[in-house]
Design a protein around this motif. Structure first.
Motif, short mmCIF file in Angstrom:
data_model
loop_
_atom_site.label_atom_id
_atom_site.label_comp_id
_atom_site.label_asym_id
_atom_site.label_seq_id
_atom_site.Cartn_x
_atom_site.Cartn_y
_atom_site.Cartn_z
N TRP A 351 52.74 -36.10 67.75
CA TRP A 351 53.26 -37.11 69.28
C TRP A 351 53.11 -38.56 68.53
N VAL A 352 53.82 -39.18 69.27
CA VAL A 352 53.88 -40.69 68.98
C VAL A 352 52.46 -41.45 69.31
N ARG A 353 51.80 -42.07 68.38
CA ARG A 353 50.73 -42.92 68.84
C ARG A 353 51.11 -44.53 68.53
N GLY A 354 52.30 -44.90 68.22
CA GLY A 354 52.55 -46.26 68.03
C GLY A 354 53.76 -46.64 67.14
N VAL A 355 53.95 -47.97 67.00
CA VAL A 355 55.22 -48.41 66.19
C VAL A 355 54.83 -49.29 65.38
N ARG A 356 55.28 -49.29 64.03
CA ARG A 356 54.96 -50.40 63.37
C ARG A 356 56.22 -51.29 63.40
N CYS A 357 55.89 -52.51 63.45
CA CYS A 357 56.85 -53.48 63.67
C CYS A 357 56.76 -54.60 62.56
N VAL A 358 57.65 -55.52 62.35
CA VAL A 358 57.63 -56.69 61.62
C VAL A 358 58.25 -57.68 62.53
N GLU A 359 57.78 -58.90 62.44
CA GLU A 359 58.12 -60.10 62.90
C GLU A 359 59.56 -60.54 62.16
N MET A 360 60.35 -61.40 63.11
CA MET A 360 61.62 -61.80 62.51
C MET A 360 61.84 -63.14 62.96
N THR A 361 62.58 -63.88 62.10
CA THR A 361 63.21 -65.17 62.58
C THR A 361 64.62 -65.10 62.50
N LEU A 362 65.30 -66.02 63.21
CA LEU A 362 66.67 -66.27 63.20
C LEU A 362 67.44 -66.87 62.18
N GLY A 363 68.35 -66.42 61.50
CA GLY A 363 68.91 -67.15 60.53
C GLY A 363 70.38 -67.61 60.66
N GLU A 364 71.31 -67.39 59.75
CA GLU A 364 72.73 -68.09 60.13
C GLU A 364 73.39 -67.06 61.05
N PRO A 365 74.59 -67.45 61.99
CA PRO A 365 75.30 -66.79 62.86
C PRO A 365 76.07 -65.80 62.08
N ASP A 366 76.05 -64.64 62.64
CA ASP A 366 76.78 -63.37 62.05
C ASP A 366 78.30 -63.27 62.78
N GLU A 367 79.14 -62.25 62.44
CA GLU A 367 80.61 -62.43 62.90
C GLU A 367 80.49 -62.44 64.42
N SER A 368 79.51 -62.05 65.22
CA SER A 368 79.50 -61.88 66.60
C SER A 368 79.29 -63.37 67.17
N GLY A 369 78.92 -64.27 66.30
CA GLY A 369 78.48 -65.70 66.65
C GLY A 369 76.86 -66.02 67.08
N ARG A 370 76.31 -64.80 67.09
CA ARG A 370 74.87 -64.76 67.21
C ARG A 370 74.11 -64.95 65.91
N ARG A 371 72.94 -65.60 66.11
CA ARG A 371 72.15 -65.76 64.76
C ARG A 371 71.68 -64.53 64.16
N SER A 372 71.42 -64.17 63.26
CA SER A 372 71.18 -62.99 62.58
C SER A 372 69.66 -62.88 62.37
N PRO A 373 68.85 -61.91 62.89
CA PRO A 373 67.47 -61.66 62.83
C PRO A 373 67.32 -61.37 61.13
N VAL A 374 66.12 -62.30 60.65
CA VAL A 374 65.78 -61.94 59.18
C VAL A 374 64.24 -61.53 59.16
N GLU A 375 64.04 -60.67 58.63
CA GLU A 375 62.44 -60.17 58.45
C GLU A 375 61.31 -61.26 57.84
N LYS A 376 60.50 -61.33 58.45
CA LYS A 376 59.51 -62.16 57.91
C LYS A 376 58.64 -61.65 57.04
N ALA A 377 58.53 -62.12 55.81
CA ALA A 377 57.65 -61.44 54.53
C ALA A 377 56.06 -61.27 55.19
N GLY A 378 55.62 -60.09 54.99
CA GLY A 378 54.04 -60.09 55.25
C GLY A 378 53.65 -59.96 56.55
N SER A 379 54.57 -59.71 57.58
CA SER A 379 54.13 -59.73 59.03
C SER A 379 54.26 -58.68 59.87
#
Length: 462
Positions: A351-379
Motif C-alpha cells: 500500500w502507498v505510504r508516500g511520494v518521493r518528490c523533487v523540487e523544480m524551477t522554471l526554465g525557458e518557455p516550451d512550444e506551448s509558451g509555458r516555461r518548462s519545469p527543470v529539476e533542482k539537483a539534490g532536492s
C-alpha cells in the motif's frame, strides 16, 4: 453610468461547512441581483464577448432582455445557440472566454456573464413551457450520435432542430458523459440541473439509448450500413487516463482521477445509501494542476482526507480556473507548487505510504509558451500519504478508431477531423475531446454545433 456599478457578488456556501458536504458551493443570483448585474452591460456595437464564446451566444441581447425583466425572452435568445445554459453557466471558464473579452474588464470587473446565463438557464428549467424552440419539418434523415457528453448533446440538439431524427448512443447507464461522471455534485448538481437539461434535449425529439458501447455492441460501420443511419457523429470524449510511468504506480492506493471521480459522481460513493467503494485514505496527494485535479482534491477533502495538490510548475501556470483554485484554498487544500513526483513509495503490504518528490524551477518557455519545469539537483524529499490520485489528463479510448475502417487518428489517438467535424470517412463526423483531447465543456459544445451544421449540409446535398 453602467460601468460605475460594482460587480454584484454571488452568494456561496461557507467554506468550513461546504468542505464537509457535496451540496452546491455557489448559490447563484436571485432576480434582483441578476437584473442589477445585467444593468452593467455596455451593449457594445462590436461585442467581443460574442466572438469569444465558442457557441456564439448572443450575450448583449439576452442580457438586455434580462435587465428589462423579460426573462422568457432572454431564455429564448440563449436557446437559439445553447442547449445547456444551466451547465455552461456553472462550469465554463468564462474568465478566459466571454468575460475575458468584456470591455468593462479592461479597467474594472467584467460583467458576470456566466452567473447571468446560469440564472436564465435555471429559470427556464423551472418554466419549461415558457420557451418554444422551433424545429424544421421532418427531413426523413437519421443521424446516430455516439456519446451523450457536451459535444454529443449540442450536436444532437441542433440536428433535431433542423428536422433530422437523432439517436444518441451512450456507453454508460446514465446520460451526460463527463457531466455526470467527471464533474462533482458540488459544482454541478446532477438531478436538479444535468438531468433536467437532458430532458429539454429529449423534448426536441432526440432518442437516447443507454448501455450501448459503439465498437462492441454495434460499430460505426453497422450503424451506417445495417441500421439505416445516414450520418454518424462521434462525440465519445477522452476517458482514457494517463499515468506518469514512475516506480510504484502499481501500488494499492494509486488511482486515476477518472476512476476516483467516476466512483464519487456517477456511482455516488460519498452517499451512505449507495454501496460503491471509494478509498480516500487519511492523506491524499493529487498530482496535476487542471480542473480535474481541483475536482479530485476537493472531493477527497469532502471525504474526510487531508488533501494536497502537487504541481510541477508555479501557481501562475496552474491551468485550472482561478475560481476553482480560490475555492480549493478556502476549503483548506494544500498546494505544493514547483514539485514533481519521481516515485510512489509503498509499505510491506503493497500500500502507498508516500511520494518521493523533487523540487523544480522554471526554465525557458516550451512550444506551448509555458516555461518548462527543470529539476533542482539534490532536492529530493518524501511526502507522506496513503492515496495518490493521478490527474494528468486523458486521451480518447482507441476502441472506436480501431473498429472503424477508414478513420484516421493522430499519434495521440485523437480522431483526425476538419474544423467542421468531417473525418477521413465519408458520412462520419467527430468533435469535442475525441478530436482535441481533454478540453472544456463549452469547446466540446462548439465543436458539436459546427459538426451539426456540416452534417445538415451533407444530408441535404445527398
Amino acid at each position: 453610468m453602467a460601468n460605475k456599478i460594482p460587480r454584484v457578488p454571488v452568494r456561496e456556501q461557507d467554506p468550513a461547512i461546504r468542505a464537509t458536504n457535496f451540496e452546491e458551493v455557489c448559490y447563484g443570483y436571485d432576480l434582483q441581483e441578476a437584473t442589477l448585474e445585467a444593468s452593467r452591460c455596455l451593449h457594445c456595437k462590436n461585442p467581443r464577448c460574442v466572438a469569444a464564446c465558442p457557441v456564439g451566444l448572443q450575450i448583449p441581447d439576452f442580457v438586455a432582455a434580462l435587465h428589462e425583466g423579460r426573462v422568457a425572452e432572454a431564455a429564448a435568445i440563449i436557446a437559439r445557440d445553447s442547449s445547456l445554459p444551466s451547465i455552461c453557466g456553472r462550469v465554463c471558464p468564462q474568465e478566459s472566454q466571454c468575460e475575458g473579452a468584456c470591455v468593462l474588464g479592461i479597467k474594472g470587473e467584467a460583467v458576470a456573464i456566466g452567473k447571468l446565463e446560469r440564472f436564465v438557464g435555471d429559470w427556464r428549467l423551472e418554466h419549461p413551457e415558457a420557451v418554444t424552440v422551433e424545429t424544421a419539418p421532418p427531413s426523413g434523415r437519421r443521424v446516430a450520435v455516439v456519446g451523450s457528453g457536451p459535444a454529443g448533446l449540442a450536436c444532437a440538439s441542433d440536428l433535431a432542430k433542423a428536422g433530422h431524427a437523432v439517436t444518441v448512443f451512450e456507453a454508460l447507464h446514465e446520460v451526460g458523459g463527463v457531466l455526470v461522471y467527471g464533474i462533482p455534485e458540488f459544482r454541478l448538481p446532477k438531478e436538479r440541473i444535468v438531468a433536467r437539461e437532458i430532458e429539454a434535449v429529449e423534448r426536441l425529439g432526440v432518442v437516447f439509448e443507454r448501455d450501448v458501447i459503439v465498437g462492441r455492441t454495434v460499430t460505426v460501420s453497422s450503424l451506417l450500413d445495417e441500421e439505416g443511419f445516414d450520418a454518424v457523429f462521434i462525440g465519445s470524449g477522452a476517458g482514457l487516463p494517463r499515468f506518469m510511468g514512475i516506480e510504484g504506480e502499481n501500488l494499492n492506493g494509486v488511482v486515476s482521477a477518472n476512476e476516483f471521480l467516476t466512483r464519487a459522481n456517477l456511482m455516488h460513493a460519498y452517499d451512505a445509501r449507495y454501496d460503491t467503494p471509494i478509498h480516500a485514505g487519511e492523506r491524499v496527494v493529487v498530482v496535476g494542476g487542471g480542473n480535474v485535479a481541483m475536482d479530485a482534491v476537493r472531493t477527497a477533502r469532502r471525504l474526510g482526507a487531508e488533501a494536497t495538490i502537487v504541481y510541477r510548475r508555479g501557481e501562475a501556470e496552474l491551468p485550472a480556473r482561478a475560481e476553482e483554485v480560490h475555492h480549493a484554498k478556502e476549503e483548506g487544500i494544500r498546494f505544493r507548487m514547483l514539485t514533481n513526483p519521481v516515485a510512489v513509495l509503498g509499505d510491506e503490504r503493497g500500500w502507498v505510504r508516500g511520494v518521493r518528490c523533487v523540487e523544480m524551477t522554471l526554465g525557458e518557455p516550451d512550444e506551448s509558451g509555458r516555461r518548462s519545469p527543470v529539476e533542482k539537483a539534490g532536492s529530493e524529499f518524501e511526502l507522506p500519504c496513503d492515496v495518490v490520485v493521478m490527474a494528468l489528463g486523458t486521451s480518447p479510448n482507441p476502441l472506436i478508431a480501431s473498429t472503424t475502417a477508414g478513420l484516421e487518428t493522430t499519434r495521440r489517438g485523437c480522431l483526425v477531423a476538419t474544423d467542421d467535424g468531417a473525418t477521413t470517412r465519408a458520412g462520419v463526423f467527430a468533435g469535442g475531446d475525441a478530436v482535441t483531447g481533454a478540453a472544456t465543456v463549452i469547446l466540446a459544445m462548439g465543436a458539436g454545433r459546427r459538426a451539426a451544421r456540416a452534417i445538415d449540409a451533407y444530408l441535404r446535398a445527398k
